[in-house]
Design a protein around this motif. Structure first.
Motif, short mmCIF file in Angstrom:
data_model
loop_
_atom_site.label_atom_id
_atom_site.label_comp_id
_atom_site.label_asym_id
_atom_site.label_seq_id
_atom_site.Cartn_x
_atom_site.Cartn_y
_atom_site.Cartn_z
N GLN A 1 68.93 57.46 -31.15
CA GLN A 1 70.36 57.19 -31.00
C GLN A 1 70.63 55.69 -31.03
OE1 GLN A 1 71.95 57.98 -27.01
NE2 GLN A 1 69.86 58.19 -26.25
N PRO A 2 71.79 55.27 -31.50
CA PRO A 2 72.13 53.84 -31.56
C PRO A 2 72.10 53.21 -30.17
CG PRO A 2 73.67 55.14 -32.87
CD PRO A 2 72.85 56.12 -32.09
N GLY A 3 71.71 51.96 -30.14
CA GLY A 3 71.71 51.23 -28.88
C GLY A 3 70.35 51.07 -28.24
N GLY A 4 69.41 51.94 -28.61
CA GLY A 4 68.06 51.79 -28.11
C GLY A 4 67.79 52.37 -26.75
N ALA A 5 68.80 53.03 -26.13
CA ALA A 5 68.58 53.58 -24.80
C ALA A 5 67.55 54.70 -24.82
CB ALA A 5 69.91 54.09 -24.23
N GLY A 6 67.54 55.50 -25.91
CA GLY A 6 66.64 56.64 -25.97
C GLY A 6 65.18 56.27 -26.12
N ILE A 7 64.89 55.09 -26.66
CA ILE A 7 63.51 54.70 -26.91
C ILE A 7 62.88 54.01 -25.70
CG2 ILE A 7 64.01 52.41 -27.81
CD1 ILE A 7 61.43 54.91 -29.23
N LYS A 8 63.67 53.65 -24.71
CA LYS A 8 63.16 52.85 -23.58
C LYS A 8 62.04 53.57 -22.85
CE LYS A 8 67.27 50.06 -22.66
NZ LYS A 8 68.35 49.72 -21.69
N ARG A 9 62.17 54.88 -22.68
CA ARG A 9 61.15 55.62 -21.94
C ARG A 9 59.84 55.70 -22.69
NH1 ARG A 9 62.57 61.97 -21.81
NH2 ARG A 9 60.53 61.91 -20.80
N TYR A 10 59.82 55.28 -23.96
CA TYR A 10 58.60 55.35 -24.76
C TYR A 10 58.02 53.97 -25.04
CZ TYR A 10 60.14 60.14 -25.44
OH TYR A 10 60.55 61.43 -25.23
N ARG A 11 58.36 53.00 -24.19
CA ARG A 11 57.80 51.66 -24.38
C ARG A 11 56.28 51.66 -24.30
NH1 ARG A 11 62.09 48.38 -20.49
NH2 ARG A 11 63.83 48.31 -22.00
N ARG A 12 55.74 52.53 -23.45
CA ARG A 12 54.29 52.63 -23.35
C ARG A 12 53.68 53.06 -24.68
NH1 ARG A 12 50.48 56.81 -20.98
NH2 ARG A 12 52.27 58.21 -21.06
#
Length: 401
Positions: free
Chosen positions: A106-117
């Motif tokens: 999704q736009p904004g990058g909020a959805g990818i934060k939990r996958y930083r690892r």
């Protein structure tokens, strides 16, 4: 807390050497298993249970990863530092019925934060060997080769192959969906892509509804072996990585190899305060909650496996020696044989398998039904029973291929 149950264990003579058993076996514990080592989580045992439940059991994520991690760790340090095995699959990422992919991208990058690892894992090494689950019911293997960016991270994708042994009528659609989601996921992690990065790796065809997990493990093992060979030859990369896999696949041998590696993982998880034993089992719980003969559920069918070959595979034809004329210095009875280059013939394409519908989806989060063990009988049916060749297989747990 795991449940401790009495079991009949096969043991050799007491003592050391000559295959004798030096272990002081623990008597049946008090309720709760006081004083015994305990696994860190049930995942340590789930994979092993699914592998031993039945030879046609669809295996869990734990079974795949807990076989690959010990194999990866057995490689030379210089090799395993170049290969990463992600800690798990991302449940739902490759499931068309799930919204996980849309949430991540999704736009904004909020959805990818939990996958930083995941980003740190993917950016740390040159190669990624990643078993993935499509639609919750089918295992495939993603192999990624990357190059370093200017900052030293491995974030430039040079080549990707998705190895899928299932050749049903939905194969092309499934392949496109996996590639699209894989590219979208990696780009969301700020990875760049080379032109023409897609590669194709032939694998022996899956003609059943349950062996995809074993095939994914076997493919990953071969890919790691190839990277090891590169290291032995002083190479960092070669296009030979994408050559066809071996056409020899013995599903029962692979299952037992995975059982051994899962058992080792369990012993290691228990800080080596455990040993692998042979347990006598008369019955196991079947798909319909009915007890089935334990021997019938694991005994391989009669007959040999066949070697498959990709459509472009070639085979040398025995050559006819060229004979030259006798020369003065040749012995009287000698004729020199000079073998000419061997002509080649192309194999016909591998026959199209019986088309089978992928079984209904089963979420990988549900885990496995526990295997129930019989209490044994005076006449053990496993060893004395003479069963005819099986003509059909029990439906895998969860009806997943």
């Amino acid at each position: 807390m795991p449940q401790y149950s009495p079991a009949q264990i096969l043991c050799t003579d007491k003592g050391r050497g000559a295959g004798n058993c030096p272990i002081q076996h623990i008597e049946l514990p008090r309720p709760g298993g006081s004083g015994l080592a305990s696994p860190k989580n049930f995942g340590t045992l789930r994979g092993l249970s699914s592998l031993q439940a039945s030879r046609t059991e669809w295996i869990t994520e734990d079974a795949v990863f807990k076989a690959l991690w010990p194999y990866h760790d057995s490689l030379p340090l210089q090799v395993r530092q170049r290969i990463v095995l992600p800690p798990s699959e991302i449940v739902g990422l490759f499931d068309p019925s799930s919204t996980v992919y849309e949430q991540i991208t999704q736009p904004g990058g909020a959805g990818i934060k939990r996958y930083r690892r995941w980003f740190r894992i993917f950016a740390a090494t040159e190669y990624v060997i990643w078993p993935i689950n499509y639609s919750g019911n089918h295992w495939e293997l993603v192999v990624i080769h990357k190059q370093q960016a200017e900052n030293g991270d491995w974030t430039h994708v040079s080549q990707i192959a998705v190895i899928d042994a299932w050749k049903n009528e939905g194969n092309s659609v499934r392949k496109q969906q996996v590639h699209t989601r894989l590219e979208g996921f990696l780009k969301k992690m700020n990875m760049t892509f080379a032109l023409n990065y897609e590669r194709s790796v032939w694998a022996p065809w899956q003609r059943d509804l349950w062996s995809c997990g074993m095939r994914t493990y076997w493919a990953a093992r071969q890919m790691m072996d190839r990277i090891l060979k590169f290291h032995e030859d002083g190479l960092t990369y070669s296009e030979k990585l994408w050559e066809p896999l071996s056409g020899w696949f013995n599903v029962d041998f692979v299952r037992w190899e995975m059982i051994g590696l899962n058992a080792y993982f369990c012993v290691k998880d228990l800080d080596y305060r455990a040993r692998i034993a042979v347990e006598l089992v008369n019955q196991v719980q079947g798909d319909n909650d009915e007890m089935e003969d334990a021997g019938d559920t694991m005994r391989p069918p009669q007959g040999d496996h066949e070697i498959e070959r990709p459509p472009i595979a070639q085979q040398p034809v025995p050559s006819t020696p060229n004979k030259r004329k006798k020369r003065e210095h040749d012995a009287d009875d000698s004729l020199m044989d000079i073998s000419s280059p061997s002509p080649v013939t192309k194999f016909a394409p591998v026959p199209v398998p019986n088309e089978r519908r992928i079984a209904p989806s089963r979420s990988i989060d549900r885990g496995d039904q526990d295997m129930l063990e019989g209490e044994g009988e005076n006449a053990n049916p496993i060893w004395s029973r003479s069963s005819a060749e099986r003509t059909g297989y029990p439906r895998p747990s969860g009806s997943a291929p």
